[in-house]
Design an enzyme around this catalytic site. Structure first.
Site, mmCIF file in Angstrom:
data_model
loop_
_atom_site.group_PDB
_atom_site.id
_atom_site.type_symbol
_atom_site.label_atom_id
_atom_site.label_comp_id
_atom_site.label_asym_id
_atom_site.label_seq_id
_atom_site.Cartn_x
_atom_site.Cartn_y
_atom_site.Cartn_z
ATOM 1 N N ASP A 119 0.862 -1.183 0.000
ATOM 2 C CA ASP A 119 0.000 0.000 0.000
ATOM 3 C C ASP A 119 0.898 1.232 0.000
ATOM 4 O OD1 ASP A 119 -1.850 2.033 0.375
ATOM 5 O OD2 ASP A 119 -2.999 0.956 1.893
ATOM 6 N N ARG A 136 -0.170 4.430 -0.588
ATOM 7 C CA ARG A 136 -0.918 5.679 -0.449
ATOM 8 C C ARG A 136 -0.337 6.564 0.651
ATOM 9 N NH1 ARG A 136 -6.823 3.124 0.014
ATOM 10 N NH2 ARG A 136 -5.551 1.587 1.143
#
Length: 220
Positions: free
Chosen positions: A152, A154
C-alpha cells in the site's frame, strides 16, 4: 511467483510513469474551485484541489455545514476507476463509495475526500498489471510486491490541507482501515468515531477482502 497454465512466469514490467514515490515534508495542495454536484443521493458541494508535487487533482464532496466545529461524518476514498466507474466486482471500492455517499446524504452533513491514488498508489496501468498477476494466482499484496511496489503506497498527508480549507478538524471516520484513522490523528485531525463500512462479499472479491484483513489489517 504467480504463473499461467503453461507455467510461464507472468511478471509484467511496472509502468514507470505511474510509479509513486512518497514525498517528504508538508503536503502542498492548492484549492482551485467549487460547484454544486447534484447526485441521486443529494446535491453536494464539489471542491477541486491540485497537488503540484504529483500533478494530481483531488476532490472533496461536502454536504451541510461542515465548518461548525462539530465532528463531521467523513470518508477518505482512494480512486478506483474499475470499481467506481466500471462497476468491477473484484473489489469493494465502488460499493463503499456509494454507501458512504448514501450515509452522508442520510445524515444531511458530511465530507468525502476523493483521492487520486489509484491501485493503492501504484497508478491505473500498474493496477492492470497487478490484476493480471491476480488472474494467475497472486493475491493483491503479492501482485503489488511482484511489480516492485509496497502493498500500500498511499499517502494521506494530502488530506490535511484539504480538510483545513474546509475548516474540518474533527471527524467520524467511515473506514475499515485503521491506517486511515492513525494517519489523520498523526496530522492533528481528531477521529471521534471509527465507523465500519462493510460491503457484501461476492465470489470475485472474497479473496481480496480476506487479504485486506489478513495482510493489511483491515477490520470487518
Amino acid at each position: 511467483m504467480p504463473s499461467n497454465k503453461n507455467n510461464t512466469e507472468l511478471v509484467p514490467t511496472a509502468h514507470s510513469a505511474f510509479t509513486v514515490t512518497a514525498p517528504t515534508g508538508p503536503a502542498k495542495v492548492e484549492y482551485i474551485s467549487s460547484c454544486e454536484l447534484p447526485t441521486t443521493f443529494a446535491t453536494f458541494q464539489l471542491h477541486a484541489f491540485f497537488e503540484a508535487a504529483t500533478g494530481k487533482e483531488h476532490l472533496a464532496l461536502t454536504l451541510g455545514d461542515v465548518a461548525d466545529g462539530q465532528p463531521v461524518l467523513a470518508r477518505l476514498h482512494s480512486e478506483c476507476l474499475t470499481g467506481d466507474a466500471l462497476f468491477s466486482q473484484r473489489c469493494d471500492c465502488g460499493a463503499q463509495l456509494e454507501t458512504a455517499m448514501q450515509k452522508i446524504a442520510k445524515e444531511g452533513r458530511g465530507v468525502l475526500l476523493y483521492l487520486r491514488q489509484e491501485g493503492r498508489g501504484i497508478g491505473l496501468l500498474n493496477k492492470i498489471h497487478a490484476y493480471r498477476l491476480q488472474d494467475a494466482g497472486a493475491d493483491t499484496v503479492e501482485a503489488n510486491q511482484a511489480l516492485g511496489f509496497a502493498p500500500d503506497q498511499r499517502n494521506y498527508r494530502i488530506c490535511l490541507p484539504m480538510l483545513q480549507h474546509l475548516k474540518i478538524s474533527s471527524v467520524k471516520l467511515m473506514s475499515n482501515n485503521p491506517r486511515k484513522a492513525a494517519a489523520l490523528t498523526d496530522l492533528g485531525i481528531k477521529v471521534t468515531e471509527h465507523i465500519p463500512l462493510i460491503i457484501k462479499k461476492n465470489p470475485h472479491n472474497e479473496r481480496y477482502l480476506l487479504t485486506k484483513a489478513s495482510k493489511l489489517g483491515h477490520k470487518f
